[in-house]
Design a protein around this motif. Structure first.
Motif, short mmCIF file in Angstrom:
data_model
loop_
_atom_site.label_atom_id
_atom_site.label_comp_id
_atom_site.label_asym_id
_atom_site.label_seq_id
_atom_site.Cartn_x
_atom_site.Cartn_y
_atom_site.Cartn_z
N GLY A 23 0.81 -1.21 0.00
CA GLY A 23 0.00 0.00 0.00
C GLY A 23 0.85 1.26 0.00
N GLU A 24 1.94 1.24 0.76
CA GLU A 24 2.84 2.39 0.79
C GLU A 24 3.52 2.59 -0.56
OE1 GLU A 24 5.39 1.29 3.99
OE2 GLU A 24 4.02 2.02 5.56
N GLU A 25 3.88 1.50 -1.23
CA GLU A 25 4.52 1.60 -2.54
C GLU A 25 3.56 2.16 -3.59
OE1 GLU A 25 7.62 0.86 -3.60
OE2 GLU A 25 8.39 0.25 -1.62
N LEU A 26 2.28 1.84 -3.47
CA LEU A 26 1.29 2.28 -4.45
C LEU A 26 0.75 3.67 -4.17
CD1 LEU A 26 -0.75 -1.03 -4.87
CD2 LEU A 26 1.01 -0.11 -6.39
N SER A 27 0.97 4.21 -2.99
CA SER A 27 0.52 5.56 -2.64
C SER A 27 1.16 6.56 -3.61
CB SER A 27 0.93 5.87 -1.20
OG SER A 27 0.55 7.16 -0.84
N PRO A 28 0.43 7.62 -4.00
CA PRO A 28 -0.82 8.16 -3.46
C PRO A 28 -2.09 7.68 -4.16
CG PRO A 28 0.11 9.73 -4.97
CD PRO A 28 1.03 8.55 -4.97
N ALA A 29 -2.03 6.57 -4.86
CA ALA A 29 -3.25 6.06 -5.49
C ALA A 29 -4.27 5.71 -4.41
CB ALA A 29 -2.92 4.84 -6.34
N SER A 30 -5.55 5.68 -4.78
CA SER A 30 -6.59 5.30 -3.83
C SER A 30 -6.61 3.78 -3.68
CB SER A 30 -7.96 5.81 -4.29
OG SER A 30 -8.29 5.28 -5.56
N ILE A 31 -6.69 3.32 -2.42
CA ILE A 31 -6.56 1.90 -2.12
C ILE A 31 -7.67 1.47 -1.18
CG2 ILE A 31 -5.10 0.15 -1.01
CD1 ILE A 31 -2.68 1.89 -1.76
N VAL A 83 -8.43 4.76 6.76
CA VAL A 83 -7.23 4.37 7.53
C VAL A 83 -6.00 5.15 7.07
CG1 VAL A 83 -8.08 2.08 8.12
CG2 VAL A 83 -6.81 2.41 5.98
N GLY A 84 -6.16 6.09 6.16
CA GLY A 84 -5.04 6.90 5.68
C GLY A 84 -5.49 7.76 4.51
N ASP A 85 -4.59 8.57 3.99
CA ASP A 85 -4.91 9.40 2.84
C ASP A 85 -5.21 8.52 1.65
OD1 ASP A 85 -4.43 11.65 4.34
OD2 ASP A 85 -2.35 11.88 3.66
N GLU A 86 -6.44 8.63 1.13
CA GLU A 86 -6.87 7.84 -0.02
C GLU A 86 -6.86 6.34 0.25
OE1 GLU A 86 -8.09 9.13 -2.86
OE2 GLU A 86 -7.83 11.13 -2.04
N GLN A 87 -6.92 5.96 1.51
CA GLN A 87 -6.89 4.54 1.86
C GLN A 87 -8.06 4.19 2.79
OE1 GLN A 87 -3.04 3.53 3.46
NE2 GLN A 87 -2.01 3.78 1.50
N GLU A 88 -8.79 3.15 2.45
CA GLU A 88 -9.90 2.69 3.27
C GLU A 88 -9.81 1.18 3.48
OE1 GLU A 88 -13.33 4.43 1.13
OE2 GLU A 88 -13.45 5.85 2.79
N LEU A 89 -10.55 0.70 4.48
CA LEU A 89 -10.45 -0.69 4.89
C LEU A 89 -11.82 -1.26 5.16
CD1 LEU A 89 -8.86 -3.19 6.29
CD2 LEU A 89 -9.18 -1.87 8.41
N ILE A 90 -12.05 -2.49 4.70
CA ILE A 90 -13.21 -3.24 5.16
C ILE A 90 -12.70 -4.56 5.76
CG2 ILE A 90 -14.78 -2.21 3.50
CD1 ILE A 90 -14.73 -4.76 1.91
N THR A 91 -13.39 -5.03 6.77
CA THR A 91 -13.02 -6.27 7.47
C THR A 91 -14.06 -7.32 7.15
OG1 THR A 91 -12.05 -4.96 9.25
CG2 THR A 91 -12.50 -7.28 9.71
N VAL A 92 -13.59 -8.48 6.70
CA VAL A 92 -14.51 -9.54 6.30
C VAL A 92 -15.24 -10.11 7.51
CG1 VAL A 92 -14.68 -11.85 5.30
CG2 VAL A 92 -13.24 -10.11 4.21
N GLY A 93 -14.50 -10.41 8.57
CA GLY A 93 -15.13 -10.95 9.77
C GLY A 93 -15.69 -12.34 9.56
#
Length: 229
Positions: A23-31, A83-93
């Motif tokens: 994710g850090e390598e692909l920044s600043p793309a949206s992830i 969870v960060g600039d242009e970064q979001e998270l979903i949890t499967v659970g």
């Protein structure tokens, strides 16, 4: 969307370190990160607080009766947390490994619509239901294997359905590869893109892992130049 990268491997293989570094390598793309691992380490690492709504809980709440598509859109967008600039998270659970049509239909619709909003989607771990719903043409599989896993390594978890999965050997000190892995490499059923050494301390890991992984990433067949929408 440029690519979906599914990072697989056993618990403790180093998947989450790879996902975060990727994710850090692909920044600043949206992830969009999808935490599909049973230990939810990615969620514990990235989320400011554990999300109340997981994908498993969402599906259980919205499949008892028919749900309008507009409502599916709303709940799926509400599912992702920042969870960060242009970064979001979903949890499967707690999402079952098999679902009937009443659950699969809103899941496929909502997930497909959601991932369209991001340049990259990165999965930490494998879930059989999600794997079958992801678009094959943009799916890349990155398998993380350590010497501790050599004795029973084989193509599983849907790897055989992905064209030329990529492989990283993590915590590797030139141990001999098992026959099953040697055969898969020689037959080009899997591509070795790099070897990450065994670091002696967590400080050494923190300082050197990103650079070592960056060299592996150059061989991974995904578009790397960001193209924000």
């Amino acid at each position: 969307m440029k690519a979906i990268i599914e990072v697989t491997g056993k618990l403790g293989a180093g998947k989450t370190n790879v996902v975060i570094t990727l994710g850090e390598e692909l920044s600043p793309a949206s992830i969009l990160y999808i935490d599909a691992s049973s230990d939810q380490k990615l969620t514990h690492t990235l989320a400011p607080q554990l999300p109340e709504l997981t994908l498993g809980r969402l599906i259980s709440q919205h499949t008892e009766t028919a749900t309008p598509r507009e409502a599916v859109d709303w709940v799926f967008h509400d599912l992702a947390i920042t969870v960060g600039d242009e970064q979001e998270l979903i949890t499967v659970g707690n999402l079952p490994e098999q679902l009937d049509a009443s659950a699969l239909t809103p899941l496929k619709y909502g997930l497909t619509r959601l991932i369209e909003n991001y340049d990259y989607v990165i999965l930490d771990g494998h879930h059989s239901v999600l794997h079958t719903l992801l678009p094959e043409e943009t799916l890349q599989l990155l398998d993380i294997v350590t010497p501790d896993d050599f004795s029973d390594w084989h193509l599983t978890n849907g790897r055989e359905f992905v064209r030329t999965p990529a492989l990283i050997l993590n915590r590797y000190d030139n141990e001999p590869l098992p026959a099953t892995l040697e055969s898969a490499l020689s037959e080009q059923r899997i591509q070795l893109i790099g070897k990450l050494p065994r670091y002696q301390t967590s400080d050494e890991l923190f300082r050197q892992f990103a650079n070592a992984f960056g060299n592996c990433l150059l061989r991974l067949n995904i578009p790397l130049s960001p193209n924000p929408q």
